[in-house]
Scaffold this active site. Structure first.
Site, mmCIF file in Angstrom:
data_model
loop_
_atom_site.group_PDB
_atom_site.id
_atom_site.type_symbol
_atom_site.label_atom_id
_atom_site.label_comp_id
_atom_site.label_asym_id
_atom_site.label_seq_id
_atom_site.Cartn_x
_atom_site.Cartn_y
_atom_site.Cartn_z
ATOM 1 N N ARG A 1 -101.841 23.776 -17.692
ATOM 2 C CA ARG A 1 -103.112 23.143 -18.040
ATOM 3 C C ARG A 1 -103.896 22.793 -16.784
ATOM 4 O O ARG A 1 -104.695 23.592 -16.308
ATOM 5 C CB ARG A 1 -102.870 21.907 -18.921
ATOM 6 C CG ARG A 1 -102.521 22.256 -20.362
ATOM 7 C CD ARG A 1 -102.478 21.014 -21.225
ATOM 8 N NE ARG A 1 -101.619 19.978 -20.645
ATOM 9 C CZ ARG A 1 -100.305 19.887 -20.848
ATOM 10 N NH1 ARG A 1 -99.717 20.714 -21.669
ATOM 11 N NH2 ARG A 1 -99.601 18.948 -20.281
ATOM 12 N N THR B 1 -85.711 19.529 -20.749
ATOM 13 C CA THR B 1 -85.330 20.059 -19.441
ATOM 14 C C THR B 1 -85.279 18.944 -18.404
ATOM 15 O O THR B 1 -86.199 18.137 -18.308
ATOM 16 C CB THR B 1 -86.370 21.110 -19.005
ATOM 17 O OG1 THR B 1 -86.489 22.061 -20.046
ATOM 18 C CG2 THR B 1 -85.943 21.796 -17.720
ATOM 19 N N TYR C 1 -88.543 15.766 -24.579
ATOM 20 C CA TYR C 1 -89.320 16.320 -23.458
ATOM 21 C C TYR C 1 -89.460 15.167 -22.473
ATOM 22 O O TYR C 1 -90.547 14.741 -22.138
ATOM 23 C CB TYR C 1 -90.667 16.769 -24.038
ATOM 24 C CG TYR C 1 -91.599 17.558 -23.170
ATOM 25 C CD1 TYR C 1 -91.194 18.749 -22.571
ATOM 26 C CD2 TYR C 1 -92.924 17.143 -22.997
ATOM 27 C CE1 TYR C 1 -92.091 19.491 -21.811
ATOM 28 C CE2 TYR C 1 -93.817 17.876 -22.248
ATOM 29 C CZ TYR C 1 -93.399 19.058 -21.653
ATOM 30 O OH TYR C 1 -94.295 19.800 -20.916
ATOM 31 N N GLU D 1 -80.350 21.014 -19.959
ATOM 32 C CA GLU D 1 -80.513 19.764 -20.704
ATOM 33 C C GLU D 1 -79.142 19.181 -20.998
ATOM 34 O O GLU D 1 -78.108 19.825 -20.813
ATOM 35 C CB GLU D 1 -81.224 20.021 -22.050
ATOM 36 C CG GLU D 1 -82.550 20.758 -21.915
ATOM 37 C CD GLU D 1 -83.405 20.737 -23.182
ATOM 38 O OE1 GLU D 1 -83.114 19.927 -24.101
ATOM 39 O OE2 GLU D 1 -84.357 21.526 -23.242
ATOM 40 N N HIS E 1 -90.378 17.433 -15.120
ATOM 41 C CA HIS E 1 -90.525 18.676 -15.882
ATOM 42 C C HIS E 1 -91.876 18.719 -16.595
ATOM 43 O O HIS E 1 -92.594 19.720 -16.524
ATOM 44 C CB HIS E 1 -89.384 18.816 -16.897
ATOM 45 C CG HIS E 1 -89.548 19.975 -17.840
ATOM 46 N ND1 HIS E 1 -89.455 21.284 -17.427
ATOM 47 C CD2 HIS E 1 -89.831 20.014 -19.171
ATOM 48 C CE1 HIS E 1 -89.662 22.090 -18.462
ATOM 49 N NE2 HIS E 1 -89.896 21.348 -19.530
HETATM 50 MN MN MN Z 1 -86.012 22.155 -24.434
#
Ligand code: MN
Length: 429
Positions: A151, A358, A137, A210, A142
């Site tokens: 959030r 991503t 991540y 990705e 992203h």
């Molecule tokens: Mn992913």
């Protein structure tokens, strides 16, 4: 052992167009089924697939320490286990065999008939047996976009994010090569405002643009890799579409992270482009602040300049580009990801696959998912045929491409293209 195949002036006797992803400077590795239904390991130059198993049997790899059946296999795992020195020797030799000044194979029609295939004569397979798959991540843009949407825009990045590459263990059984259609998953979701979940087809299927890297046997259980050594254990990279069901994800992901919203399918491009081929395209990656802990500190050019694009093609429709981004935006490097992965002693094996997360760039037209491109569906994208998309619809095809370009040399990944079929319906008895 120097890399001998990357020189921009090098030419091959096989026809290669100027826009090909596969000049003689690339020499990727893959696995394909031939016209005779034989599975073999191969490489690609221009629009020719080359049977490395046959080349080896004909003696073209003499002098390189390889077992007889190393390329007569249905995965690259054993070859990758042979290590970086062997990958480089083989790649250098392929560069010699197909060099424009080398007549040996060029003038041998019998041998050419055995080793060369046009692309319509072969069917690409998964290149490796993927033992374990991890998804990171690692794009700051992203993670910030997702944190802002789900959030709090004031605290979009969670406190741990800037200190380590965040990841989760994914599912390797559902990773498929380009061209394999997938199905819209069923699952539980919590409709907006509802108190109880419902079960049905996901309404928010998305792509994640990705890239993934493939490792060799990196360490033994209990022994972490050092950051300086990490890249020696990375064989190469592929394009990676981490299909995601956003509505399922939103309901299931607290507290242990994504589960069924991700494990229904991920798609990869079938040719693994080696780290040696990508070496000329190294660039600096974003500055890291705060400075990572010492075990994650890396010097030199950590990033790679890889242009990435995503397209949507509706059924019987035309292709529309929906984003352009670049691998160089990644905040955490592959070496940092792999080092962090083993820092607790976790063992990494040949054929393991680690995806970047991503890849979103800084501008809204460079985001790597529909979730971000349409901002949760609030700003639908218009396609060339006039239709609009918030997420991916049944029978849409999603295609990613990726390439590096410098000094008139273009090294590409080909594409990963996948059709999303409707949800599976059991036949009524
Ligand atoms: Mn992913």
């Amino acid at each position: 052992m120097p890399i001998k195949t990357n020189h921009p002036a090098k030419r091959t006797w096989l026809p290669v167009t100027a826009t090909s992803d596969f000049p003689i400077q690339n020499i990727p590795f893959g696995v394909f089924l031939t016209r005779d239904d034989i599975i073999t390991i191969g490489t690609r130059i221009g629009d020719y697939a080359i049977d490395l198993g046959a080349l080896h049997q004909l003696g073209y790899f003499n002098g390189i320490p390889l077992t007889e059946d190393i390329f007569l296999q249905d995965t690259l795992n054993d070859f990758i286990s042979d290590g970086k020195k062997t990958w480089r020797l083989v790649r250098n030799r392929i560069g010699e065999i197909f060099d424009i000044d080398n007549n040996t194979l060029q003038n041998n029609e019998d041998h050419k008939n055995i080793v060369l295939f046009t692309l319509d004569e072969i069917e690409m397979q998964l290149p490796v047996h993927i033992g374990d798959y991890t998804d990171f991540y690692s794009s700051k843009e992203h993670a910030t976009n997702v944190g802002t949407m789900f959030r709090d825009p004031e605290n979009a990045l969670l406190p741990n994010w800037l200190h380590m590459p965040i990841g989760y263990h994914g599912r390797s059984s559902s990773i498929v090569p380009s061209g394999t259609a997938i199905r819209r998953p069923m699952g539980q979701t919590l409709p907006k405002g509802a108190e109880d979940p419902v079960f049905g087809p996901s309404k928010l299927v998305d792509f994640e643009l990705e890239m993934a890297f493939i490792t060799t046997d990196a360490n033994v259980l209990g022994e972490p890799l050092a950051i300086e050594d990490a890249e020696n254990h990375i064989f190469g990279m592929v394009l990676f579409n981490d299909w995601s069901a956003r509505d399922i994800q939103k309901w299931e992901y607290v507290p242990l992270g994504p589960f069924l919203s991700k494990s229904f399918a991920s798609s990869i491009s079938p040719w693994i482009v080696t780290m040696d081929a990508l070496e000329p395209f190294r660039v600096a990656s974003p500055e890291q602040s705060p400075k990572p802990l010492p075990y994650l500190r890396q010097t030199g050019k950590k990033g790679i300049d890889i242009n990435l694009e995503a397209y949507i093609t509706p059924e019987n429709g035309t292709k529309t580009i929906v984003t352009k981004t670049n691998f160089k935006y990644m905040y955490w490097s592959m070496a940092q990801q792999l080092t962090h992965h083993t820092i607790n002693g976790c063992k990494v094996n040949s054929g393991d696959m680690m995806a970047s997360g991503t890849i979103s760039g800084p501008s809204p037209d460079s985001y790597g998912s529909m979730l971000e491109l349409t901002w949760r569906g609030e700003k639908p994208l218009k396609l060339a045929d006039g239709s609009t998309r918030k997420f991916i619809e049944d029978n849409d095809t999603v295609t990613f491409t990726g390439y590096c370009e410098r000094e008139n040399v273009r090294i590409g990944f080909g594409e990963v293209t996948t059709k999303l079929l409707p949800t599976f319906q059991a036949k009524k008895k």
